[in-house]
Design a protein around this motif. Structure first.
Motif, PDB file in Angstrom:
ATOM      1  N   UNK A 272       4.016  -8.896  27.056  1.00  0.00           N
ATOM      2  CA  UNK A 272       3.665 -10.179  27.651  1.00  0.00           C
ATOM      3  C   UNK A 272       2.552 -10.041  28.668  1.00  0.00           C
ATOM      4  N   UNK A 273       2.516  -8.910  29.350  1.00  0.00           N
ATOM      5  CA  UNK A 273       1.454  -8.635  30.319  1.00  0.00           C
ATOM      6  C   UNK A 273       0.202  -8.077  29.661  1.00  0.00           C
ATOM      7  N   UNK A 274       0.357  -7.506  28.453  1.00  0.00           N
ATOM      8  CA  UNK A 274      -0.774  -6.871  27.773  1.00  0.00           C
ATOM      9  C   UNK A 274      -0.977  -7.495  26.392  1.00  0.00           C
ATOM     10  N   UNK A 275      -1.505  -8.724  26.351  1.00  0.00           N
ATOM     11  CA  UNK A 275      -1.747  -9.350  25.044  1.00  0.00           C
ATOM     12  C   UNK A 275      -2.722  -8.566  24.181  1.00  0.00           C
ATOM     13  N   UNK A 276      -3.573  -7.735  24.821  1.00  0.00           N
ATOM     14  CA  UNK A 276      -4.497  -6.920  24.024  1.00  0.00           C
ATOM     15  C   UNK A 276      -3.739  -5.913  23.166  1.00  0.00           C
ATOM     16  N   UNK A 277      -2.660  -5.339  23.709  1.00  0.00           N
ATOM     17  CA  UNK A 277      -1.847  -4.407  22.923  1.00  0.00           C
ATOM     18  C   UNK A 277      -1.092  -5.136  21.816  1.00  0.00           C
ATOM     19  N   UNK A 278      -0.605  -6.338  22.125  1.00  0.00           N
ATOM     20  CA  UNK A 278       0.082  -7.129  21.101  1.00  0.00           C
ATOM     21  C   UNK A 278      -0.864  -7.435  19.943  1.00  0.00           C
ATOM     22  N   UNK A 279      -2.133  -7.729  20.250  1.00  0.00           N
ATOM     23  CA  UNK A 279      -3.111  -8.016  19.186  1.00  0.00           C
ATOM     24  C   UNK A 279      -3.391  -6.758  18.361  1.00  0.00           C
ATOM     25  N   UNK A 280      -3.458  -5.604  19.007  1.00  0.00           N
ATOM     26  CA  UNK A 280      -3.704  -4.361  18.268  1.00  0.00           C
ATOM     27  C   UNK A 280      -2.527  -4.040  17.335  1.00  0.00           C
ATOM     28  N   UNK A 281      -1.307  -4.288  17.811  1.00  0.00           N
ATOM     29  CA  UNK A 281      -0.139  -4.061  16.958  1.00  0.00           C
ATOM     30  C   UNK A 281      -0.118  -5.029  15.781  1.00  0.00           C
ATOM     31  N   UNK A 282      -0.451  -6.283  16.029  1.00  0.00           N
ATOM     32  CA  UNK A 282      -0.497  -7.270  14.946  1.00  0.00           C
ATOM     33  C   UNK A 282      -1.529  -6.854  13.899  1.00  0.00           C
ATOM     34  N   UNK A 311      11.214  -3.987  19.898  1.00  0.00           N
ATOM     35  CA  UNK A 311      10.466  -5.225  19.689  1.00  0.00           C
ATOM     36  C   UNK A 311       9.809  -5.172  18.319  1.00  0.00           C
ATOM     37  N   UNK A 312      10.067  -6.186  17.491  1.00  0.00           N
ATOM     38  CA  UNK A 312       9.488  -6.254  16.155  1.00  0.00           C
ATOM     39  C   UNK A 312       8.182  -7.046  16.221  1.00  0.00           C
ATOM     40  N   UNK A 313       7.143  -6.465  15.642  1.00  0.00           N
ATOM     41  CA  UNK A 313       5.821  -7.091  15.648  1.00  0.00           C
ATOM     42  C   UNK A 313       5.395  -7.360  14.211  1.00  0.00           C
ATOM     43  N   UNK A 314       4.940  -8.606  13.957  1.00  0.00           N
ATOM     44  CA  UNK A 314       4.457  -8.992  12.640  1.00  0.00           C
ATOM     45  C   UNK A 314       2.964  -9.274  12.655  1.00  0.00           C
ATOM     46  N   UNK A 315       2.426  -9.835  11.589  1.00  0.00           N
ATOM     47  CA  UNK A 315       0.981 -10.075  11.495  1.00  0.00           C
ATOM     48  C   UNK A 315       0.442 -11.007  12.575  1.00  0.00           C
ATOM     49  N   UNK A 316       1.317 -11.852  13.130  1.00  0.00           N
ATOM     50  CA  UNK A 316       0.887 -12.785  14.161  1.00  0.00           C
ATOM     51  C   UNK A 316       1.297 -12.349  15.567  1.00  0.00           C
ATOM     52  N   UNK A 317       1.762 -11.110  15.709  1.00  0.00           N
ATOM     53  CA  UNK A 317       2.209 -10.615  17.002  1.00  0.00           C
ATOM     54  C   UNK A 317       3.718 -10.472  17.037  1.00  0.00           C
ATOM     55  N   UNK A 318       4.316 -10.302  18.225  1.00  0.00           N
ATOM     56  CA  UNK A 318       5.772 -10.172  18.336  1.00  0.00           C
ATOM     57  C   UNK A 318       6.482 -11.340  17.663  1.00  0.00           C
ATOM     58  N   UNK A 319       7.474 -11.012  16.834  1.00  0.00           N
ATOM     59  CA  UNK A 319       8.163 -12.041  16.046  1.00  0.00           C
ATOM     60  C   UNK A 319       9.215 -12.796  16.847  1.00  0.00           C
ATOM     61  N   UNK A 320       9.559 -12.313  18.015  1.00  0.00           N
ATOM     62  CA  UNK A 320      10.662 -12.886  18.789  1.00  0.00           C
ATOM     63  C   UNK A 320      11.946 -12.101  18.646  1.00  0.00           C
ATOM     64  N   UNK A 321      12.000 -11.190  17.657  1.00  0.00           N
ATOM     65  CA  UNK A 321      13.170 -10.307  17.514  1.00  0.00           C
ATOM     66  C   UNK A 321      13.061  -9.198  18.548  1.00  0.00           C
TER      67      UNK A 321
END
Length: 527
Positions: A272-282, A311-321
């Protein structure tokens, strides 16, 4: 033998012998993994305790042996906890003090055939209750329960599907007790031989009555990739570790992977603090065509405190799981009764700040209808956690782990071996994905799937994991062996109480009134 008996009459020598005897079973666990050793390793300890001159001495022998067992099992904690490792071993070892008294009561002296027959059930029951008590998370959890030493033995794994690791442990102690009787109690060998035959019969019944898990209805296999970063040390290691895991995951593109699993603490920043990492995982999920299960070890942006979370990450970022770790490692992730034991942080590497706990287990949909049940590190030692996930419908069990602090010790191999037990107990395949090794995958019967990733490996490997269906007796009936053992002790204790009352009544005998003279006064002897 007489010279040994004289040597053991010196109290400190006897205590030292008990410590060494208690440590012997550890050789059955990884890394030595001499599984066959477990079936006779308790005999020296049993023989020592039964020869104790008093019940108090038997309790002390039990305590010393328990101390040796706990210290040997957790010796790899010494670099982190230092002297506190000895304190913990002494506290946990005290659980075996009543067991020592029990062994002497049933096997000491020249026991009758009846006492020996009782010992073959009561002594293993006492051991199992000790394991049940110390399996409480606040006391360190079920690390090193005796049945776990049989993680690579197919018949033992089949027994585990019936009664969990607990039933395997009960049979091991029963066999050790029978061997001790054969060695030291010649007049009562018949019950001992009967116990050995009964153990073989139980194993055979488990083999026949609990067939291996059947393949899923469609014979499905899923391709799960484990990404193991390897050791990344020095300043900025969380960022450099992420970069390495990202590069390793990219190699999986085009390999038709269904799910990618990273190890514990693989992400050192809150997404949540690092959206850049979330985008790289997606972006990685889009490149590989598979969701990525990471483990975040960081201070939360939406809640106070530090959590360890799958934390599960899908094509659009963290899935909420998301699954927040529920059972934390004492001293490693929190300090029990910190106001009292906080000094442990000054003598070792105990947690400077307590991690926060999750509140419930979760299942995750990893795409294409695959339901996975995540656990984090230490939690794979708890049979009930994987059992509940299987009950709730998990098709694959996952454990994200890190033993990097203990990289050169026996701990990584010990931890990886637990996956075989959890798979066999639940009839579900298990993936043990680590940060720095040992990573391993097991099928629904507990057999290994593909080669392990050792502690010297930094890489990614794809495993074809066969799915299974059906419910094992252990999942259906739960932790029945330790509670049955508790019932055995209650019944035996009640029977001993009744027996003691009867003996005291016989010893006192009926009260005979003195003879009376003709004048009605009591006659006195010698008059």
């Amino acid at each position: 033998m007489k010279s040994l008996g004289r040597w053991l009459t010196v109290p400190w020598r006897r205590g030292l012998a008990a410590v060494f005897a208690g440590a012997l079973p550890v050789l059955a666990f990884p890394a030595p993994s001499l599984w066959w050793w477990a079936w006779g390793a308790l005999v020296p300890w049993l023989l020592l305790v039964r020869s104790a001159p008093t019940g108090r001495r038997a309790m002390y022998d039990g305590w010393c042996g328990g101390f040796g067992f706990m210290l040997a099992m957790h010796h790899w904690l010494l670099p982190s906890l230092h002297v506190f490792t000895f304190v913990l071993a002494a506290l946990l070892g005290a659980l075996w003090a009543p067991w020592g008294r029990l062994v002497r009561r049933l096997l000491g002296g020249a026991p009758t055939a009846g006492r020996v027959a009782a010992a073959l059930v009561v002594v293993p029951s006492g051991w199992l209750v000790i394991e049940l008590v110390r399996s409480w998370q606040g006391l360190g959890g079920p690390w090193g329960v005796l049945g776990a030493s049989q993680w690579q033995v197919a018949p033992a794994l089949r027994v585990a599907s019936v009664g969990g690791v607990w039933l395997v442990g009960f049979l091991i102690v029963a066999v050790n007790t029978a061997v001790a009787v054969l060695v030291a109690v010649r007049p009562a060998r018949v019950p001992a031989v009967a116990a050995l035959a009964a153990t073989a019969a139980v194993g055979s019944a488990a083999w026949v009555g609990s067939p291996p898990p059947s393949p899923s209805g469609t014979g499905d296999r899923v391709r799960i990739a484990v990404v193991q970063a390897g050791v990344v040390a020095g300043a900025g290691s969380p960022a450099r570790r992420f970069d390495r895991e990202e590069a390793l995951t990219r190699r999986l593109a085009g390999q038709d992977v269904d799910l990618v699993v990273w190890g514990e603490s693989s992400v050192g920043f809150d997404l949540g603090d690092r959206p850049d990492l979330a985008r790289r995982l997606a972006a990685l999920t889009r490149e590989t065509g598979a969701d990525v299960l990471v483990n975040v070890d960081a201070r939360r942006s939406d809640r106070p405190g530090i959590f360890k979370s799958s934390v599960l990450v899908g094509p659009d970022g963290p899935t909420g799981d998301r699954y927040d770790k529920m059972r934390l490692v004492p001293f490693g992730e929190y300090v029990p009764a910190r106001s009292l034991l906080g000094w442990a942080t000054s003598v070792g590497k105990a947690a400077g700040e307590d991690r926060r706990r999750g509140t419930e287990q979760v299942l995750m949909d990893a795409g294409d209808g695959l339901r996975v049940g995540p656990m984090v590190c230490f939690e794979s030692a708890f049979p009930d956690m994987s059992r509940h996930l299987a009950e709730d419908g998990a098709e694959v069990l996952l454990a994200q782990s890190s033993t990097s602090t203990f990289q050169e010790s026996w701990a990584p191999a010990q931890h990886a071996s637990l996956g075989a037990l959890r798979a066999a107990e639940t009839g579900r395949p298990m993936v043990h994905a680590t940060l720095t090794g040992v990573s391993a995958v097991y099928d629904a019967g507990g057999a290994p799937v593909g080669p392990r990733l050792g502690t010297g490996t930094s890489g990614a490997r794809v495993y074809e994991v066969p799915l299974a269906q059906g419910t094992t007796p252990y999942v259906r009936f739960g932790d029945w062996p330790p509670y049955a053992a508790l019932g055995v002790l209650v019944v035996w204790g009640a029977a001993e109480g009744v027996r003691t009352v009867r003996l005291r009544r016989r010893a006192s005998g009926p009260r005979v009134p003195p003879a009376r003279t003709a004048h009605g006064s009591a006659a006195r002897p010698g008059r």
